[in-house]
Scaffold this active site. Structure first.
Site, PDB file in Angstrom:
ATOM      1  N   GLU A 159       0.934  -1.291   0.117  1.00 52.01           N
ATOM      2  CA  GLU A 159       0.068  -0.188  -0.028  1.00 52.01           C
ATOM      3  C   GLU A 159       0.839   1.228   0.024  1.00 52.01           C
ATOM      4  OE1 GLU A 159      -3.895  -1.480   2.243  1.00 52.01           O
ATOM      5  OE2 GLU A 159      -2.331  -1.077   3.475  1.00 52.01           O
TER       6      GLU A 159
HETATM    7  C1  TNX Z   1      -4.705  -4.157   4.993  1.00 60.76           C
HETATM    8  S1  TNX Z   1      -2.985  -6.297   4.681  1.00 60.76           S
HETATM    9  C2  TNX Z   1      -3.147  -3.678   5.367  1.00 60.76           C
HETATM   10  C3  TNX Z   1      -3.100  -3.389   6.817  1.00 60.76           C
HETATM   11  C4  TNX Z   1      -4.280  -3.318   7.455  1.00 60.76           C
HETATM   12  C5  TNX Z   1      -5.288  -4.433   6.986  1.00 60.76           C
HETATM   13  C6  TNX Z   1      -6.545  -4.321   8.054  1.00 60.76           C
HETATM   14  C7  TNX Z   1      -1.842  -5.505   4.473  1.00 60.76           C
HETATM   15  C8  TNX Z   1      -0.635  -5.683   3.750  1.00 60.76           C
HETATM   16  N1  TNX Z   1      -2.122  -4.008   4.463  1.00 60.76           N
HETATM   17  O1  TNX Z   1      -2.233  -2.443   6.776  1.00 60.76           O
HETATM   18  O2  TNX Z   1      -3.934  -3.082   8.800  1.00 60.76           O
HETATM   19  O3  TNX Z   1      -5.373  -4.340   5.905  1.00 60.76           O
HETATM   20  O4  TNX Z   1      -7.319  -5.421   7.876  1.00 60.76           O
END
Ligand code: TNX
Length: 491
Positions: free
Chosen positions: A298
């Site tokens: 992300e």
């Molecule tokens: C996605 S999973 C994210 C996390 C959040 C999560 C909450 C991932 C690699 N990134 O930063 O905590 O969703 O469900």
């Protein structure tokens, strides 16, 4: 209740004729005198002692002792470092394995088989178990950044992992909301950025010594700690500690919300490369296991080229320190060395470009660790009435965590590149140990069986019968858990 209620289900488990073994006060653990085995024996004695509520002695092998729990290394077991055999009869328990890790699995199986009989004794039914795992990597990823959990809570989690034969504790140690591991070369990280958390304080962090203790505690139980330093996104805590990592040189405020994707490193700043070298170098040196996780998820405000450059830089530091790189699925868009581990997580339609990149990386030699949001994200709600958790990947009842097949989950992924399965527990909504275990239990046991047991030995009806007895175990430990209506719990 079926007699052989082991979770995850073993390769084979056969009831033997004859009476159970009665663990009595004075029942010793017998073992050959080697340093490695003594550690396992002490662990076994501790676990058995808690069953019978009294001390259990470790002794070196002596002939003629009847009524003992024997641990023995043996070359006669089939394939694999983690394979073990347990044979129980009226005169004793024999646990055999090729390695200390295998012996730990055998001891856990004995512990799960033990019953408190109505006459007050603790009995292990006569059985023959032969067992070995399907996948080498069976893990839990735990987010310490959104809310912090300290050494005592982490030891409890390690114990639960070992009880279900999971062998990796992946710690998400850094994120926008806080920095949770002391980094000797970069003291400001914890001095300035550890006291925040989602919703405010109090935060917290592991000192280097506490982390070393945890790594050792886990190692004795056959669990490898994989530390994650999340870059190049999810870095507000790092920017707050070291303002020179931002273009205007000014440190942003601490962040206590739950948005994702807004913070980033900058590839063209002179402070960035030394930061990556210091932090990942220290973390690699502090880690006993072969892996360091560099995050990579992300980074939503960065173009592909800069992202690939920063991931490559981070990966080079990790490899230069002799460790293998692990990263979330997005790192499949960057060039990877063979042997890198890509962790698949987002199986929503919008992430299809990531999925294609993961398949391509796997075909080029990367290993893939499966953490599909819709089955293994244990921060998801169980159903619409779950008070805590998120639902972006849907509701995950126990059966949803259990009924899925790793080798066919991702179309086109070569099954031999799948290194294993990992559950994930994100803590935006979870601040206390009861909240944590309420989300973990019983779903952790389901994911463990997906990771350990071959598909032809798995079925939902068998699992719901075998897991039914685990509730009493969680109760004995005083843990909060979710009594899923899909199981008739034995309490
Ligand atoms: C996605 S999973 C994210 C996390 C959040 C999560 C909450 C991932 C690699 N990134 O930063 O905590 O969703 O469900």
């Amino acid at each position: 209740m079926p007699e052989i209620a082991v979770v995850p289900r073993p390769v084979s488990a056969t009831a033997l004729p004859g009476g159970p073994f009665v663990i009595a006060p004075g029942t010793p653990v017998l073992v050959d005198p080697s340093a490695e085995l003594v550690t396992v024996a002490v662990l076994a004695a501790d676990l058995v002692g808690r069953l019978i509520d009294g001390p259990v002695e470790v002794r070196h092998h002596e002939s003629g002792v009847v009524g003992a729990i024997r641990l023995r290394l043996s070359e006669t077991l089939p394939a694999g470092d983690e394979a073990y055999r347990v044979v129980v009869g009226r005169s004793g328990v024999l646990v055999e394995a090729r390695t200390a890790a295998g012996l730990v699995h055998g001891v856990v199986t004995v512990r799960q088989l033990a019953r408190h009989a109505t006459d007050g004794t603790v009995q292990v039914p006569a059985v023959h178990v032969e067992d070995a795992p399907r996948y080498a990597w069976r893990g839990l990823s735990l987010d310490l950044a959104r809310h912090f959990f300290g050494p005592a809570e982490l030891r409890l989690v390690v114990g639960l992992l070992a009880h279900y034969k999971l062998n990796v504790l992946h710690l998400h140690l850094t994120d926008d909301q806080g920095w949770r591991l002391e980094i000797p070369s970069r003291p400001h990280l914890t001095e300035r950025s550890s006291a925040s958390a989602v919703g405010g304080g109090p935060g917290g962090f592991l000192t280097a010594a506490e982390f070393a203790d945890l790594v050792a505690y886990a190692q004795v139980r056959g669990v490898t700690v994989v530390p994650e330093i999340d870059v190049p996104g999810h870095v507000n805590a790092a920017l707050h500690a070291y303002g020179e990592l931002t273009p205007d040189g000014r440190a942003p405020d601490a962040y206590t919300g739950v948005e994702v994707g807004f913070s980033r490193l900058h590839g063209d700043l002179p402070a960035t490369a030394p930061f990556l070298a210091d932090v990942l170098g220290d973390v690699a040196a502090m880690t006993a296991g072969p892996w360091v996780h560099i995050g990579g998820d992300e980074a939503l405000t960065m173009d592909r080229a800069e992202y690939a450059r920063l991931v490559t830089q981070a990966a080079q530091v990790v490899r230069a320190h002799g460790k293998q790189v692990v990263g979330w699925q997005e790192i499949a868009h960057a060039p990877l060395e063979p042997g890198a581990v890509v962790q698949y997580w987002d199986d929503r339609v919008g992430a299809r470009a990531d999925r294609d990149a993961v398949v391509a990386a796997a075909r080029a030699g990367a290993h893939v660790l499966l953490s599909p949001g819709q089955h293994t994200y244990l921060d998801m709600v169980y159903d619409a009435s779950t008070p805590l958790g998120q639902d972006w990947a849907g509701a995950i009842e126990l059966r949803d965590a259990y009924e899925w097949e790793p080798s066919t989950l991702v179309p086109g992924l070569p099954p031999e590149q799948v290194i294993g399965v990992e559950a994930a527990l994100w803590t935006e909504t979870l601040a206390t140990l009861p909240e944590l275990t309420q989300m973990l239990l019983p779903r952790l046991a389901a994911v463990a069986e997906v990771a350990w047991t071959a598909p032809e030995r798995r079925d939902w009806d068998g699992f719901r019968e075998r897991v039914a007895g685990q509730g009493a175990f969680w109760d004995r430990l005083g843990l909060s858990w979710y009594a899923s209506p899909q199981v008739r719990w034995l309490r």
